[in-house]
Write a protein that holds these residues in place. Structure first.
Motif, PDB file in Angstrom:
ATOM      1  N   THR B  28       0.835  -1.213   0.000  1.00 50.19           N
ATOM      2  CA  THR B  28       0.000   0.000   0.000  1.00 50.19           C
ATOM      3  C   THR B  28       0.863   1.253   0.000  1.00 50.19           C
ATOM      4  O   THR B  28       0.620   2.191  -0.755  1.00 50.19           O
ATOM      5  CB  THR B  28      -0.907   0.023   1.248  1.00 50.19           C
ATOM      6  N   VAL B  29       1.880   1.245   0.880  1.00 54.73           N
ATOM      7  CA  VAL B  29       2.732   2.425   1.002  1.00 54.73           C
ATOM      8  C   VAL B  29       3.548   2.609  -0.282  1.00 54.73           C
ATOM      9  O   VAL B  29       3.676   3.721  -0.805  1.00 54.73           O
ATOM     10  CB  VAL B  29       3.646   2.304   2.236  1.00 54.73           C
ATOM     11  N   ALA B  30       4.070   1.510  -0.815  1.00 52.22           N
ATOM     12  CA  ALA B  30       4.865   1.611  -2.043  1.00 52.22           C
ATOM     13  C   ALA B  30       3.995   2.140  -3.177  1.00 52.22           C
ATOM     14  O   ALA B  30       4.430   2.978  -3.976  1.00 52.22           O
ATOM     15  CB  ALA B  30       5.435   0.237  -2.406  1.00 52.22           C
ATOM     16  N   GLU B  31       2.766   1.661  -3.208  1.00 51.95           N
ATOM     17  CA  GLU B  31       1.875   2.055  -4.288  1.00 51.95           C
ATOM     18  C   GLU B  31       1.521   3.532  -4.235  1.00 51.95           C
ATOM     19  O   GLU B  31       1.303   4.173  -5.266  1.00 51.95           O
ATOM     20  CB  GLU B  31       0.602   1.212  -4.172  1.00 51.95           C
ATOM     21  N   PRO B  43      -3.557   0.607  -8.717  1.00 54.55           N
ATOM     22  CA  PRO B  43      -3.498  -0.825  -9.034  1.00 54.55           C
ATOM     23  C   PRO B  43      -4.020  -1.705  -7.901  1.00 54.55           C
ATOM     24  O   PRO B  43      -4.488  -2.807  -8.153  1.00 54.55           O
ATOM     25  CB  PRO B  43      -2.011  -1.089  -9.253  1.00 54.55           C
ATOM     26  N   GLY B  44      -3.954  -1.240  -6.668  1.00 57.26           N
ATOM     27  CA  GLY B  44      -4.440  -2.064  -5.557  1.00 57.26           C
ATOM     28  C   GLY B  44      -3.609  -3.313  -5.364  1.00 57.26           C
ATOM     29  O   GLY B  44      -4.127  -4.411  -5.195  1.00 57.26           O
ATOM     30  N   LEU B  45      -2.278  -3.101  -5.373  1.00 57.98           N
ATOM     31  CA  LEU B  45      -1.364  -4.253  -5.287  1.00 57.98           C
ATOM     32  C   LEU B  45      -1.559  -5.055  -4.000  1.00 57.98           C
ATOM     33  O   LEU B  45      -1.355  -6.264  -3.986  1.00 57.98           O
ATOM     34  CB  LEU B  45       0.089  -3.772  -5.374  1.00 57.98           C
ATOM     35  N   ALA B  46      -1.973  -4.356  -2.938  1.00 61.95           N
ATOM     36  CA  ALA B  46      -2.134  -5.060  -1.661  1.00 61.95           C
ATOM     37  C   ALA B  46      -3.193  -6.145  -1.772  1.00 61.95           C
ATOM     38  O   ALA B  46      -3.207  -7.098  -0.990  1.00 61.95           O
ATOM     39  CB  ALA B  46      -2.506  -4.064  -0.562  1.00 61.95           C
ATOM     40  N   ASN B  47      -4.076  -5.997  -2.755  1.00 58.42           N
ATOM     41  CA  ASN B  47      -5.124  -7.012  -2.897  1.00 58.42           C
ATOM     42  C   ASN B  47      -4.568  -8.347  -3.360  1.00 58.42           C
ATOM     43  O   ASN B  47      -5.219  -9.376  -3.196  1.00 58.42           O
ATOM     44  CB  ASN B  47      -6.190  -6.514  -3.863  1.00 58.42           C
ATOM     45  N   LEU B 157      -7.605  -8.059 -13.393  1.00 55.80           N
ATOM     46  CA  LEU B 157      -6.995  -9.145 -14.164  1.00 55.80           C
ATOM     47  C   LEU B 157      -5.525  -9.314 -13.793  1.00 55.80           C
ATOM     48  O   LEU B 157      -5.075 -10.423 -13.489  1.00 55.80           O
ATOM     49  CB  LEU B 157      -7.147  -8.854 -15.665  1.00 55.80           C
ATOM     50  N   SER B 158      -4.774  -8.198 -13.788  1.00 53.78           N
ATOM     51  CA  SER B 158      -3.336  -8.339 -13.546  1.00 53.78           C
ATOM     52  C   SER B 158      -3.059  -8.810 -12.117  1.00 53.78           C
ATOM     53  O   SER B 158      -2.233  -9.704 -11.908  1.00 53.78           O
ATOM     54  CB  SER B 158      -2.608  -7.034 -13.864  1.00 53.78           C
ATOM     55  N   ASN B 159      -3.768  -8.255 -11.141  1.00 56.97           N
ATOM     56  CA  ASN B 159      -3.549  -8.708  -9.763  1.00 56.97           C
ATOM     57  C   ASN B 159      -3.914 -10.178  -9.607  1.00 56.97           C
ATOM     58  O   ASN B 159      -3.236 -10.921  -8.897  1.00 56.97           O
ATOM     59  CB  ASN B 159      -4.385  -7.877  -8.786  1.00 56.97           C
ATOM     60  N   GLY B 160      -5.001 -10.576 -10.261  1.00 56.26           N
ATOM     61  CA  GLY B 160      -5.425 -11.969 -10.173  1.00 56.26           C
ATOM     62  C   GLY B 160      -4.377 -12.897 -10.764  1.00 56.26           C
ATOM     63  O   GLY B 160      -4.077 -13.965 -10.199  1.00 56.26           O
ATOM     64  N   LEU B 161      -3.805 -12.492 -11.893  1.00 53.28           N
ATOM     65  CA  LEU B 161      -2.773 -13.320 -12.518  1.00 53.28           C
ATOM     66  C   LEU B 161      -1.545 -13.431 -11.619  1.00 53.28           C
ATOM     67  O   LEU B 161      -0.962 -14.510 -11.476  1.00 53.28           O
ATOM     68  CB  LEU B 161      -2.390 -12.737 -13.884  1.00 53.28           C
ATOM     69  N   ILE B 162      -1.178 -12.295 -11.016  1.00 50.67           N
ATOM     70  CA  ILE B 162       0.000 -12.321 -10.132  1.00 50.67           C
ATOM     71  C   ILE B 162      -0.271 -13.233  -8.930  1.00 50.67           C
ATOM     72  O   ILE B 162       0.572 -14.056  -8.545  1.00 50.67           O
ATOM     73  CB  ILE B 162       0.372 -10.890  -9.677  1.00 50.67           C
ATOM     74  N   ALA B 163      -1.479 -13.111  -8.362  1.00 51.02           N
ATOM     75  CA  ALA B 163      -1.825 -13.959  -7.220  1.00 51.02           C
ATOM     76  C   ALA B 163      -1.812 -15.437  -7.628  1.00 51.02           C
ATOM     77  O   ALA B 163      -1.282 -16.290  -6.904  1.00 51.02           O
ATOM     78  CB  ALA B 163      -3.198 -13.570  -6.674  1.00 51.02           C
ATOM     79  N   ALA B 164      -2.364 -15.722  -8.813  1.00 56.81           N
ATOM     80  CA  ALA B 164      -2.403 -17.111  -9.286  1.00 56.81           C
ATOM     81  C   ALA B 164      -0.983 -17.647  -9.458  1.00 56.81           C
ATOM     82  O   ALA B 164      -0.680 -18.796  -9.110  1.00 56.81           O
ATOM     83  CB  ALA B 164      -3.162 -17.185 -10.602  1.00 56.81           C
TER      84      ALA B 164
END
Lengths: 130, 176
Positions: B28-31, B43-47, B157-164
């Motif tokens: 969150t902080v980096a984002e 982007p909501g990377l923390a998600n 989509l991108s966060n989901g792919l990274i999580a996967a």
């Protein structure tokens, strides 16, 4: 330049994910269509001194001359669009604006107190402040 | 040394959740340092962390991580109790609810990408609802909704792919 490799990512998509993705994309497209649909105007409204002096249908040609404190302002209407063709104002802003065709669009000849606006566009604002 | 009066029993769960929440807070902080063209689009990377936690440890842990992240992230960024905090909180609560439902989808067919998209759309919908009801009580709020939905689509989509990918590679195993 190396192309970003997208293919390795495909294997993380399952069959249902494609369905979700398609639904989400369709939802996005629908939101654009629903929320960004400009209303199509069908009338040009001419005001002089704040009072409506004419409402011209936008489906045929018309011409109108309005009198203001400085002189005559000439309005032209064509199918789907309208403009201020001539105005005695010193800076000619409303004339240089050219044809207006979007719902809610306005051309204002302030010095001669004449305005030309198209209906539609709802109660949109031309400025917002926070 | 005086012993602390209150003794809190710290369980393994607590350690795990705090470790995962720390990772989410760092993201969150980096984002927050990434410049974005439009306020509200992130982007909501923390998600990614929330998704991985949901997948591996279940909804309860995901909810803890997500809400701790909103709280601590807002404290670190000086946003606590500012409008942005309530928007984040509303978005997180909405996406947790969506994830609670999405979790019931058969995992054989629906992977983290589906969860991520559901969460992203719920997130922005929750935020827009709070914004409409409270911050900007005018329908003009919805004018930008298509942009936000598109961002939800792309980042979901991108966060989901990274999580996967993290889940598949086992890189998240250290979270245990």
């Amino acid at each position: 330049m190396a192309r970003p490799a997208l293919k390795p990512w495909l294997r993380y998509l399952r069959a249902g994910d494609l369905l979700t993705l398609a639904l989400a994309a369709a939802g996005c497209a629908a939101s654009f269509a629903l929320l960004w649909r400009g209303e199509i105007p069908d009338r040009a409204i001419v005001r002089a001194g704040g009072r409506i002096v004419a409402e011209l249908p936008l489906d045929r040609r018309a011409e109108l001359t309005v009198d203001g404190p400085l002189g005559h302002t000439r309005i032209e209407v064509e199918p789907g669009r309208a403009r201020v063709a001539e105005d005695p104002g010193p800076r000619q802003y409303c004339v240089r604006q050219g044809w207006i065709s979007r719902g809610g669009a306005v051309a204002i000849c302030a010095p001669n107190q004449v305005s030309l606006s198209l209906n539609g566009g709802g109660d949109s604002h031309d400025s917002l402040s926070y | 040394m005086t012993r602390s009066v209150t003794e809190l029993a710290v369980s393994r769960d607590d350690y795990r959740i705090s470790r995962l929440a720390a990772a989410a807070i760092a993201l969150t902080v980096a984002e927050a340092a990434i410049p974005m063209p439009l306020p509200g689009v992130k982007p909501g990377l923390a998600n990614i962390v929330t998704l991985v936690v949901l997948w591996r440890f279940g909804w309860r842990d995901a909810a803890w991580v997500s809400l701790l992240r909103v709280l601590a992230g807002s404290l670190l960024l000086g946003q606590f109790l500012a409008p942005g905090f309530f928007l984040s909180a509303a978005g997180s609560v909405a996406s947790l609810l969506a994830l609670g439902l999405g979790q019931r989808l058969p995992r054989r067919w629906f992977g983290p990408v589906s969860h991520s998209l559901l969460a992203a759309f719920a997130h922005i919908s929750g935020q827009l609802t709070v914004a409409r009801l409270w911050l900007v009580p005018h329908d003009g709020v919805f004018y930008l909704a298509p942009v936000f939905f598109t961002a939800a689509l792309v980042f979901g989509l991108s966060n989901g792919l990274i999580a996967a990918r993290l889940l598949a590679s086992g890189a998240d195993a250290g979270a245990d």
